[in-house]
Design a protein around this motif. Structure first.
Motif: not given
Length: 78
Positions: A47-49, A38-42
Motif C-alpha cells: 500500500s502507498l501511504l 492512498i493506494a492499496a494493492h492487497p
C-alpha cells in the motif's frame, strides 16, 4: 532546418502527498505507518501511504530511501 524541442522533464511527486487538515506523520518519523493509505494493492501485497512510504503486508516499509525490515510481533509456537 527544423528545430526539435527537448522532451518535457518528468515531474517528481512531492515527498508527502498528504493534504489532510491534521497532517499525517512524515515518512521519516517513527510512527510513519499511521499515515493514510492512498493506494492499496492487497493482491500485490503493498500500500502507498500519503507520506510517500510503501507499506508491505509483511510489515516491512520502504520510506525516504530507507528499508525498514518487517517487524511483526514474535509469536511462540507450542
Amino acid at each position: 532546418m527544423r528545430t526539435l524541442t527537448p522532451p518535457a522533464t518528468p515531474s517528481r511527486q512531492p515527498r508527502s502527498l498528504c493534504t489532510h487538515k491534521q497532517p499525517c506523520p512524515s515518512a521519516a518519523s517513527p510512527d510513519q505507518e499511521a499515515a493514510v493509505v492512498i493506494a492499496a494493492h492487497p493482491e500485490q501485497g503493498w500500500s502507498l501511504l500519503c507520506n510517500g512510504a510503501l507499506l508491505f503486508d509483511d510489515t516491512g516499509v520502504l520510506a525516504d530511501g530507507r528499508v525498514i525490515d518487517p517487524h511483526r510481533p514474535f509469536t511462540a509456537t507450542a
